[in-house]
Design a protein around this motif. Structure first.
Motif, mmCIF file in Angstrom:
data_model
loop_
_atom_site.group_PDB
_atom_site.id
_atom_site.type_symbol
_atom_site.label_atom_id
_atom_site.label_comp_id
_atom_site.label_asym_id
_atom_site.label_seq_id
_atom_site.Cartn_x
_atom_site.Cartn_y
_atom_site.Cartn_z
ATOM 1 N N GLY A 58 0.800 -1.215 0.000
ATOM 2 C CA GLY A 58 0.000 0.000 0.000
ATOM 3 C C GLY A 58 0.830 1.260 0.000
ATOM 4 N N SER A 59 0.126 2.391 0.091
ATOM 5 C CA SER A 59 0.784 3.697 0.031
ATOM 6 C C SER A 59 0.315 4.594 1.168
ATOM 7 C CB SER A 59 0.461 4.393 -1.302
ATOM 8 O OG SER A 59 0.943 3.653 -2.402
ATOM 9 N N LEU A 60 1.193 5.500 1.557
ATOM 10 C CA LEU A 60 0.874 6.558 2.507
ATOM 11 C C LEU A 60 1.616 7.813 2.091
ATOM 12 C CD1 LEU A 60 1.125 4.941 6.070
ATOM 13 C CD2 LEU A 60 -0.950 5.815 5.001
ATOM 14 N N ARG A 61 1.063 8.959 2.469
ATOM 15 C CA ARG A 61 1.742 10.222 2.217
ATOM 16 C C ARG A 61 1.869 10.982 3.527
ATOM 17 N NH1 ARG A 61 -0.165 15.798 -0.605
ATOM 18 N NH2 ARG A 61 1.767 16.336 -1.704
ATOM 19 N N LEU A 62 3.101 11.253 3.907
ATOM 20 C CA LEU A 62 3.369 12.023 5.113
ATOM 21 C C LEU A 62 3.562 13.498 4.744
ATOM 22 C CD1 LEU A 62 5.949 9.716 6.939
ATOM 23 C CD2 LEU A 62 3.445 9.634 7.005
ATOM 24 N N SER A 63 3.110 14.359 5.644
ATOM 25 C CA SER A 63 3.308 15.792 5.475
ATOM 26 C C SER A 63 3.940 16.357 6.739
ATOM 27 C CB SER A 63 1.976 16.504 5.227
ATOM 28 O OG SER A 63 1.341 16.034 4.079
ATOM 29 N N CYS A 64 4.714 17.410 6.571
ATOM 30 C CA CYS A 64 5.331 18.079 7.709
ATOM 31 C C CYS A 64 5.369 19.575 7.403
ATOM 32 C CB CYS A 64 6.726 17.545 7.955
ATOM 33 S SG CYS A 64 7.677 18.473 9.183
ATOM 34 N N ALA A 65 4.688 20.351 8.228
ATOM 35 C CA ALA A 65 4.622 21.794 8.028
ATOM 36 C C ALA A 65 5.401 22.512 9.119
ATOM 37 C CB ALA A 65 3.168 22.252 8.029
ATOM 38 N N ALA A 66 6.245 23.435 8.698
ATOM 39 C CA ALA A 66 6.985 24.278 9.633
ATOM 40 C C ALA A 66 6.201 25.557 9.870
ATOM 41 C CB ALA A 66 8.363 24.605 9.080
ATOM 42 N N SER A 67 6.120 25.970 11.126
ATOM 43 C CA SER A 67 5.377 27.188 11.442
ATOM 44 C C SER A 67 6.108 27.965 12.520
ATOM 45 C CB SER A 67 3.964 26.849 11.907
ATOM 46 O OG SER A 67 4.000 26.082 13.101
ATOM 47 N N GLY A 68 5.746 29.244 12.640
ATOM 48 C CA GLY A 68 6.374 30.098 13.640
ATOM 49 C C GLY A 68 7.090 31.257 12.979
ATOM 50 N N ARG A 69 8.039 31.831 13.726
ATOM 51 C CA ARG A 69 8.766 32.998 13.237
ATOM 52 C C ARG A 69 9.924 32.531 12.343
ATOM 53 N NH1 ARG A 69 7.555 37.547 16.192
ATOM 54 N NH2 ARG A 69 9.650 38.431 16.060
ATOM 55 N N ILE A 70 9.620 32.350 11.064
ATOM 56 C CA ILE A 70 10.545 31.747 10.106
ATOM 57 C C ILE A 70 10.924 32.747 9.035
ATOM 58 C CG2 ILE A 70 10.762 29.968 8.318
ATOM 59 C CD1 ILE A 70 8.817 28.259 9.975
ATOM 60 N N ARG A 71 12.237 32.844 8.770
ATOM 61 C CA ARG A 71 12.698 33.639 7.633
ATOM 62 C C ARG A 71 12.900 32.750 6.413
ATOM 63 N NH1 ARG A 71 13.704 38.788 8.629
ATOM 64 N NH2 ARG A 71 14.107 39.463 10.776
ATOM 65 N N SER A 72 13.482 31.562 6.633
ATOM 66 C CA SER A 72 13.665 30.638 5.517
ATOM 67 C C SER A 72 13.840 29.219 6.060
ATOM 68 C CB SER A 72 14.871 31.022 4.666
ATOM 69 O OG SER A 72 16.062 30.930 5.425
ATOM 70 N N VAL A 73 13.489 28.271 5.215
ATOM 71 C CA VAL A 73 13.667 26.857 5.542
ATOM 72 C C VAL A 73 14.676 26.278 4.560
ATOM 73 C CG1 VAL A 73 12.557 24.622 5.837
ATOM 74 C CG2 VAL A 73 11.302 26.717 6.395
ATOM 75 N N ASN A 74 15.744 25.751 5.042
ATOM 76 C CA ASN A 74 16.784 25.203 4.175
ATOM 77 C C ASN A 74 16.550 23.710 3.970
ATOM 78 O OD1 ASN A 74 17.889 27.770 3.820
ATOM 79 N ND2 ASN A 74 19.083 27.584 5.709
ATOM 80 N N ALA A 75 17.518 22.869 4.289
ATOM 81 C CA ALA A 75 17.344 21.433 4.063
ATOM 82 C C ALA A 75 16.221 20.874 4.929
ATOM 83 C CB ALA A 75 18.632 20.684 4.357
ATOM 84 N N MET A 76 15.472 19.959 4.353
ATOM 85 C CA MET A 76 14.418 19.245 5.082
ATOM 86 C C MET A 76 14.583 17.751 4.838
ATOM 87 S SD MET A 76 11.124 21.673 4.247
ATOM 88 C CE MET A 76 10.257 21.361 5.805
ATOM 89 N N GLY A 77 14.061 16.950 5.732
ATOM 90 C CA GLY A 77 14.225 15.522 5.542
ATOM 91 C C GLY A 77 13.304 14.701 6.426
ATOM 92 N N TRP A 78 13.317 13.429 6.140
ATOM 93 C CA TRP A 78 12.554 12.461 6.931
ATOM 94 C C TRP A 78 13.509 11.401 7.471
ATOM 95 C CZ3 TRP A 78 7.526 13.024 8.184
ATOM 96 C CH2 TRP A 78 6.767 13.925 7.441
ATOM 97 N N TYR A 79 13.314 11.072 8.725
ATOM 98 C CA TYR A 79 14.054 10.016 9.395
ATOM 99 C C TYR A 79 13.037 9.018 9.937
ATOM 100 C CZ TYR A 79 18.258 12.942 9.360
ATOM 101 O OH TYR A 79 19.349 13.696 8.973
ATOM 102 N N ARG A 80 13.515 7.838 10.295
ATOM 103 C CA ARG A 80 12.626 6.879 10.931
ATOM 104 C C ARG A 80 13.384 6.075 11.983
ATOM 105 N NH1 ARG A 80 11.608 2.753 5.792
ATOM 106 N NH2 ARG A 80 13.715 1.845 5.727
#
Length: 120
Positions: free
Chosen positions: A16-38
């Protein structure tokens, strides 16, 4: 205050399939590298997939061809599309991001984790 909020985990059958989402919020100027770990029970946390601010991607060998990481910079959100899931993909999945806040300093942040269980 910056935070990462994940969603999309759950129970799915093998193949099967799943889709994970991750949203950054707060006082942010920029978001650089992002990733998923388990992290599976009794195992160390491992990197699953990463994406740069320019959308260059990398994956651990065990998920290549099955998982796809992407991002929406306008929403400060990273996604992980997981297809052909296997029981060995069962783990808590964590979002990670390098974020520049109002101070102009870059800090590394973790989400709270979302459980993915692959089982029949």
């Amino acid at each position: 205050q910056v935070q990462l909020v994940e969603s999309g985990g759950g129970l799915v059958q093998p193949g099967g399939s799943l889709r994970l989402s991750c949203a950054a919020s707060g006082r942010i100027r920029s978001v650089n590298a992002m990733g998923w770990y388990r992290q599976a029970p009794g195992k160390q946390r491992e990197m699953v997939a990463g994406i740069s601010s320019g959308s260059s991607t990398n994956y651990t060998d065990s998920v290549k061809g099955r998982f796809t990481i992407s991002r929406d910079n306008a929403k400060n959100t990273v996604y992980l599309q997981m297809n052909s899931l296997k029981p060995e993909d069962t783990a808590v999945y964590y979002c990670n991001a390098d974020i520049v806040g109002w101070s102009y300093f870059e800090y590394n942040y973790w989400g709270q984790g979302t459980q993915v269980t692959v089982s029949s």
